[in-house]
Write a protein that holds these residues in place. Structure first.
Motif, PDB file in Angstrom:
ATOM      1  N   ALA A   1       0.827  -1.208   0.000  1.00  0.00           N
ATOM      2  CA  ALA A   1       0.000   0.000   0.000  1.00  0.00           C
ATOM      3  C   ALA A   1       0.861   1.256   0.000  1.00  0.00           C
ATOM      4  O   ALA A   1       0.584   2.211  -0.739  1.00  0.00           O
ATOM      5  CB  ALA A   1      -0.942  -0.015   1.202  1.00  0.00           C
ATOM      6  N   LEU A   2       1.902   1.277   0.812  1.00  0.00           N
ATOM      7  CA  LEU A   2       2.783   2.440   0.843  1.00  0.00           C
ATOM      8  C   LEU A   2       3.555   2.578  -0.466  1.00  0.00           C
ATOM      9  O   LEU A   2       3.790   3.691  -0.953  1.00  0.00           O
ATOM     10  CB  LEU A   2       3.745   2.336   2.022  1.00  0.00           C
ATOM     11  N   TYR A   3       3.953   1.455  -1.050  1.00  0.00           N
ATOM     12  CA  TYR A   3       4.670   1.505  -2.321  1.00  0.00           C
ATOM     13  C   TYR A   3       3.775   2.019  -3.450  1.00  0.00           C
ATOM     14  O   TYR A   3       4.263   2.638  -4.410  1.00  0.00           O
ATOM     15  CB  TYR A   3       5.197   0.113  -2.661  1.00  0.00           C
ATOM     16  N   ALA A   4       2.465   1.775  -3.345  1.00  0.00           N
ATOM     17  CA  ALA A   4       1.537   2.212  -4.391  1.00  0.00           C
ATOM     18  C   ALA A   4       1.444   3.731  -4.496  1.00  0.00           C
ATOM     19  O   ALA A   4       0.955   4.246  -5.508  1.00  0.00           O
ATOM     20  CB  ALA A   4       0.147   1.624  -4.128  1.00  0.00           C
ATOM     21  N   THR A   5       1.920   4.449  -3.490  1.00  0.00           N
ATOM     22  CA  THR A   5       1.888   5.919  -3.570  1.00  0.00           C
ATOM     23  C   THR A   5       2.892   6.455  -4.584  1.00  0.00           C
ATOM     24  O   THR A   5       2.917   7.660  -4.842  1.00  0.00           O
ATOM     25  CB  THR A   5       2.191   6.532  -2.193  1.00  0.00           C
ATOM     26  N   ASN A   6       3.735   5.606  -5.165  1.00  0.00           N
ATOM     27  CA  ASN A   6       4.703   6.082  -6.148  1.00  0.00           C
ATOM     28  C   ASN A   6       4.025   6.689  -7.364  1.00  0.00           C
ATOM     29  O   ASN A   6       4.612   7.543  -8.037  1.00  0.00           O
ATOM     30  CB  ASN A   6       5.649   4.946  -6.559  1.00  0.00           C
ATOM     31  N   GLN A   7       2.777   6.270  -7.661  1.00  0.00           N
ATOM     32  CA  GLN A   7       2.063   6.867  -8.796  1.00  0.00           C
ATOM     33  C   GLN A   7       1.824   8.360  -8.572  1.00  0.00           C
ATOM     34  O   GLN A   7       1.952   9.162  -9.503  1.00  0.00           O
ATOM     35  CB  GLN A   7       0.728   6.141  -8.997  1.00  0.00           C
TER      36      GLN A   7
ATOM     37  N   LEU B   1      -4.689   6.238  -5.856  1.00  0.00           N
ATOM     38  CA  LEU B   1      -4.127   5.513  -6.994  1.00  0.00           C
ATOM     39  C   LEU B   1      -5.118   5.448  -8.146  1.00  0.00           C
ATOM     40  O   LEU B   1      -4.744   5.614  -9.320  1.00  0.00           O
ATOM     41  CB  LEU B   1      -3.741   4.099  -6.550  1.00  0.00           C
ATOM     42  N   LEU B   2      -6.400   5.251  -7.843  1.00  0.00           N
ATOM     43  CA  LEU B   2      -7.414   5.197  -8.888  1.00  0.00           C
ATOM     44  C   LEU B   2      -7.549   6.535  -9.602  1.00  0.00           C
ATOM     45  O   LEU B   2      -7.655   6.596 -10.835  1.00  0.00           O
ATOM     46  CB  LEU B   2      -8.751   4.774  -8.281  1.00  0.00           C
ATOM     47  N   LEU B   3      -7.529   7.640  -8.849  1.00  0.00           N
ATOM     48  CA  LEU B   3      -7.639   8.963  -9.464  1.00  0.00           C
ATOM     49  C   LEU B   3      -6.422   9.286 -10.330  1.00  0.00           C
ATOM     50  O   LEU B   3      -6.536  10.024 -11.320  1.00  0.00           O
ATOM     51  CB  LEU B   3      -7.794  10.031  -8.373  1.00  0.00           C
ATOM     52  N   ILE B   4      -5.264   8.755  -9.970  1.00  0.00           N
ATOM     53  CA  ILE B   4      -4.064   8.984 -10.773  1.00  0.00           C
ATOM     54  C   ILE B   4      -4.098   8.169 -12.058  1.00  0.00           C
ATOM     55  O   ILE B   4      -3.723   8.654 -13.138  1.00  0.00           O
ATOM     56  CB  ILE B   4      -2.799   8.645  -9.956  1.00  0.00           C
ATOM     57  N   VAL B   5      -4.559   6.937 -11.958  1.00  0.00           N
ATOM     58  CA  VAL B   5      -4.504   6.020 -13.096  1.00  0.00           C
ATOM     59  C   VAL B   5      -5.547   6.352 -14.154  1.00  0.00           C
ATOM     60  O   VAL B   5      -5.287   6.228 -15.357  1.00  0.00           O
ATOM     61  CB  VAL B   5      -4.679   4.573 -12.597  1.00  0.00           C
TER      62      VAL B   5
END
Length: 441
Positions: free
Chosen positions: A206-212, A393-397
């Motif tokens: 979860a923390l790694y997913a903030t890279n987006q 992450l969804l808003l970024i993708v």
């Protein structure tokens, strides 16, 4: 005379109905026709190819072509409509699930490498990164076999070696850029594996997913990409999720350093991706990508072993060379290689949005795996943090302006058909006050 006029009118109506039901095959440039639906209501901003866009039948500015196909051919064409696009979407969904599952497996096997006699994240990184050397040899072999001797091997190598955006090959600049990529890669992966010793697998993913979010911020600052307001909201969600994870683990506790390491890994991953876009580009060929991945593997294989010896002698890492955890080591190496293959080579068969949604699926899957195999307990604070990061992450993708297309599609589905228009009127329906700027007559 009257009967002839009625027959002409009847044949004209029948001809118009046939034109409105005409569909083209996937290889044709002619769009299919959907009666009564204006073009600007269903255009999904590039996500639907041009041959699948609906256009209004009966418009005065549009000429419909006659078709003499049989009813069997018409049914076949309708069933085969948008076949290529459907394959891309199905492939994208499968790749998204596969990437999420592979990353979850890699994370869990990476955590399983920690035993009483083995605690060496740098050795783990060194082991699975060295497997990336095989990418270019495998690619060049397959490319040469497919070419069937029509292209010389030297020409294939010459086309792939210019991986960076430069007109001529300069060894010094090439070496410096490669070393920078290797350094950022090592920092990011070492921080990720190290964080697994202090935190649970779901927390680290979860923390790694903030890279987006960090990628968007750096792309806006460094690459001068377009500012999108809604993605600032995604960054706020991601940062809030990081703070909640740190608060749940306790400020000043050893677990908080796991949060710091996971965020460091996400930051290094974002720097790696932005540098890739700046120096190589997102439209790089498969040959250049293969050379780049092999260079990363070879660079780490060549440069990391002195640091492994240094960490071993200074007792920074614990390694019992006689009892190495070969099963989790090999499994993590295989899954890391598969993940690199999916993320770098799957863009030729699907849309890029699916490649970025792997972690979106991986976070809940990892939480399920933690509950089943590790009997992990997730307090409400961590669940809230993971949900906020998922939303960010969804808003970024999602592509730019997605909310506009969703609103238009909903209005289109709610709109009742106009009997006057359905009867064959050439006048387009008047747009609502919200879409008058984007409509032309």
């Amino acid at each position: 005379m009257k009967s002839t006029q009625k027959e002409d009118e009847f044949s004209g109506e029948k001809k118009e109905e046939e034109d409105c039901s005409t569909f083209s095959d996937g290889n044709s440039d002619q769009p299919f026709i959907l009666p009564g639906v204006p073009l600007n209501l269903l255009h999904m901003g590039g996500m639907i190819p041009g041959h699948c866009l609906p256009i209004t039948c009966g418009s005065s500015n549009q000429t419909n072509t006659e078709t003499n196909s049989t009813p069997t051919t018409e049914i076949y064409k309708r069933n085969c409509l948008c076949t290529h696009t459907q394959k891309q979407f199905v492939s994208g969904v499968i790749i998204t699930i596969a990437m999420g599952a592979v990353w979850v497996g890699f994370t869990h096997f990476g955590k399983n490498t920690y035993t009483d006699s083995f605690s060496a994240p740098l050795v783990v990184v060194y082991f699975y990164t060295s497997w990336m050397v095989v990418f270019y040899p495998v690619y060049i072999t397959i490319a040469y076999i497919v070419a069937r001797g029509s292209v010389e091997l030297k020409q294939l190598c010459r086309e792939s070696i210019m991986i960076y955006k430069e007109e001529e090959f300069k060894p010094l600049r090439f070496s410096v850029r490669t070393i920078i990529f290797c350094f950022v890669w090592t920092i990011g992966n070492y921080s990720y594996i190290r964080a697994l010793r202090l935190l649970g697998a779901m927390d680290v993913i979860a923390l790694y997913a903030t890279n987006q979010s960090f990628v968007y911020m750096l792309s806006w600052i460094v690459l001068f990409e377009k500012f999108i307001a809604i993605r600032i909201l995604a960054m706020i969600f991601s940062i809030t999720g990081i703070v909640l994870f740190a608060y749940a683990d306790g400020f000043g506790s050893p677990n908080m350093w796991g949060v710091v390491l996971a965020v460091t890994s996400a930051s290094a991953a974002s720097v790696y991706r932005v540098l890739f876009k700046k120096f190589i580009g997102e439209e790089a060929s498969l040959g250049k990508v293969s050379v780049f991945l092999s260079l990363i593997g070879f660079g780490n294989l060549l440069c990391l072993w002195p640091f492994i010896i240094l960490f071993y002698l200074t007792k920074t890492e614990t390694v019992d060379w006689s009892v190495l955890p070969w099963t989790p080591l090999c499994a993590s190496a295989v899954l890391a290689t598969v993940h690199q293959f999916l993320s770098n080579y799957s863009g030729v068969i699907t849309f890029s949005i699916f490649l970025e949604m792997g972690l979106l699926f991986g976070i809940p899957l990892c939480a399920i795996a933690d509950l089943v195999w590790r009997n992990a307990q997730f307090p409400g604070m961590k669940v809230s943090a993971a949900v906020l990061i998922e939303i960010g992450l969804l808003l970024i993708v999602l592509p730019e302006g997605w909310h506009t297309y969703v609103m238009r599609l909903c209005r289109c589905l709610r709109q009742e058909p106009n009997p006057v228009t359905s009867a064959g009127s050439n006048e387009l329906p008047r747009p609502s006050r919200f879409e008058w700027r984007n409509t032309t007559y």
